[in-house]
Design an enzyme around this catalytic site. Structure first.
Site, mmCIF file in Angstrom:
data_model
loop_
_atom_site.group_PDB
_atom_site.id
_atom_site.type_symbol
_atom_site.label_atom_id
_atom_site.label_comp_id
_atom_site.label_asym_id
_atom_site.label_seq_id
_atom_site.Cartn_x
_atom_site.Cartn_y
_atom_site.Cartn_z
ATOM 1 N N ARG A 14 0.769 -1.135 -0.048
ATOM 2 C CA ARG A 14 -0.019 -0.038 0.112
ATOM 3 C C ARG A 14 0.856 1.242 -0.035
ATOM 4 O O ARG A 14 1.784 1.252 0.590
ATOM 5 C CB ARG A 14 -1.066 -0.094 1.133
ATOM 6 C CG ARG A 14 -0.638 0.057 2.535
ATOM 7 C CD ARG A 14 -1.830 0.192 3.464
ATOM 8 N NE ARG A 14 -1.404 -0.119 4.710
ATOM 9 C CZ ARG A 14 -2.081 0.390 5.968
ATOM 10 N NH1 ARG A 14 -3.523 0.691 5.665
ATOM 11 N NH2 ARG A 14 -1.829 0.279 7.193
ATOM 12 N N ASP A 28 1.459 -3.766 13.307
ATOM 13 C CA ASP A 28 1.749 -4.292 11.626
ATOM 14 C C ASP A 28 2.003 -5.621 11.854
ATOM 15 O O ASP A 28 3.062 -6.266 12.259
ATOM 16 C CB ASP A 28 2.970 -3.533 11.033
ATOM 17 C CG ASP A 28 3.321 -3.879 9.826
ATOM 18 O OD1 ASP A 28 2.941 -3.105 8.839
ATOM 19 O OD2 ASP A 28 3.261 -4.989 9.434
ATOM 20 N N ASP A 78 5.203 -7.233 10.136
ATOM 21 C CA ASP A 78 6.394 -6.815 11.072
ATOM 22 C C ASP A 78 6.285 -7.766 12.352
ATOM 23 O O ASP A 78 7.325 -8.055 12.453
ATOM 24 C CB ASP A 78 6.410 -5.528 11.516
ATOM 25 C CG ASP A 78 6.801 -4.457 10.429
ATOM 26 O OD1 ASP A 78 7.398 -4.987 9.343
ATOM 27 O OD2 ASP A 78 6.634 -3.286 10.477
ATOM 28 N N THR A 105 -1.584 7.460 0.174
ATOM 29 C CA THR A 105 -2.868 7.114 -0.185
ATOM 30 C C THR A 105 -3.725 6.135 0.713
ATOM 31 O O THR A 105 -4.918 5.909 0.602
ATOM 32 C CB THR A 105 -3.095 7.254 -1.661
ATOM 33 O OG1 THR A 105 -2.224 5.793 -2.054
ATOM 34 C CG2 THR A 105 -2.551 8.250 -2.263
HETATM 35 N N1 URA Z 1 -1.946 -3.869 8.342
HETATM 36 C C1 URA Z 1 -1.685 -4.203 9.508
HETATM 37 O O1 URA Z 1 -0.604 -4.948 9.654
HETATM 38 N N2 URA Z 1 -2.089 -3.664 10.456
HETATM 39 C C2 URA Z 1 -3.090 -2.911 10.608
HETATM 40 O O2 URA Z 1 -3.254 -2.274 11.686
HETATM 41 C C3 URA Z 1 -3.508 -2.399 9.368
HETATM 42 C C4 URA Z 1 -2.935 -2.890 8.443
#
Ligand code: URA
Length: 206
Positions: free
Chosen positions: A102, A197, A200, A106
């Site tokens: 992403r 995330d 991660d 945006t």
């Molecule tokens: N992607 C993620 O890994 N965590 C989020 O909170 C939103 C998108």
């Protein structure tokens, strides 16, 4: 189709541990797989079966076998954490991959990779643990629908109301199975309270 929140106590306790910022990647991976097993079982509750005769040591009886192989499609990279659960439950599954990243400004996704097995007439399990804006899931569903998947079920660990609304608006036939519908998105399009995330935390790239 609808949204199904899996609120089994085991799912809730595993999700709580996934949310915990102190959970290290090895445990995060294990919990992701276990939670995905629960989500996958729920998601496949109504897949078609065919009658099959079997001889027990005592008698002949009628049982069931899966009518057709499923297709699993993890969205790279976070969805990889859910794949092993599906391949363990359904060894015959065929697997495709969709790579989406992403744009940080945006939040809109662009597809950098797509490799899908034949999907025509098949049921697909889309593995995308964080249904945030719904943009990535929608883009992945576009690809699966273009490949003529008969039925798409999204397995998500945590969903935001915004993502659910967008996905249902663009792809009303998609069924969503999730462990939680959280409060919403923050200004960076992260789910709150969420778990951070997912990629991660899964791969230790914080
Ligand atoms: N992607 C993620 O890994 N965590 C989020 O909170 C939103 C998108």
């Amino acid at each position: 189709m609808g949204v199904q929140v899996v609120d089994h106590p085991l799912a809730k306790s595993m999700l709580t541990a996934l949310r915990d910022r102190g959970t290290p990647p090895p445990l995060f991976r294990l919990l992701t797989k276990r939670l995905a097993l629960v989500l996958c079982l729920e998601a496949t509750r109504t897949i078609p079966t065919a009658a099959v005769e079997v001889d027990t040591p005592l008698a002949r009886t009628t049982g069931a076998r899966l009518a057709q192989p499923l297709v699993a499609v993890p969205v790279l990279r976070a969805g990889l954490g859910m794949l092993e659960a599906v391949t363990e439950l359904f060894p015959e599954v065929t697997v495709g991959y969709v790579g989406l990243e992403r744009d940080h400004a945006t939040f809109e996704p662009s597809m950098y990779y797509s490799k899908l097995p034949p999907l025509q007439g098949r049921a697909a399990l889309l593995l995308d643990p964080m249904l945030a804006t719904g943009a990535s899931a929608s883009a992945a569903c576009d690809a699966l629908e273009k490949a003529e998947a008969q039925q798409i079920t999204l397995l998500s660990v945590v969903s935001a109301p915004e993502g659910i609304e967008r996905l249902q608006g663009l792809h009303p036939q998609v069924h969503i199975v999730t462990a939680s519908i959280d409060d919403g998105l923050n200004q960076y399009a992260y789910i709150v309270p969420g778990l951070g995330d997912f990629g991660d935390r899964l791969f230790g790239t914080l």
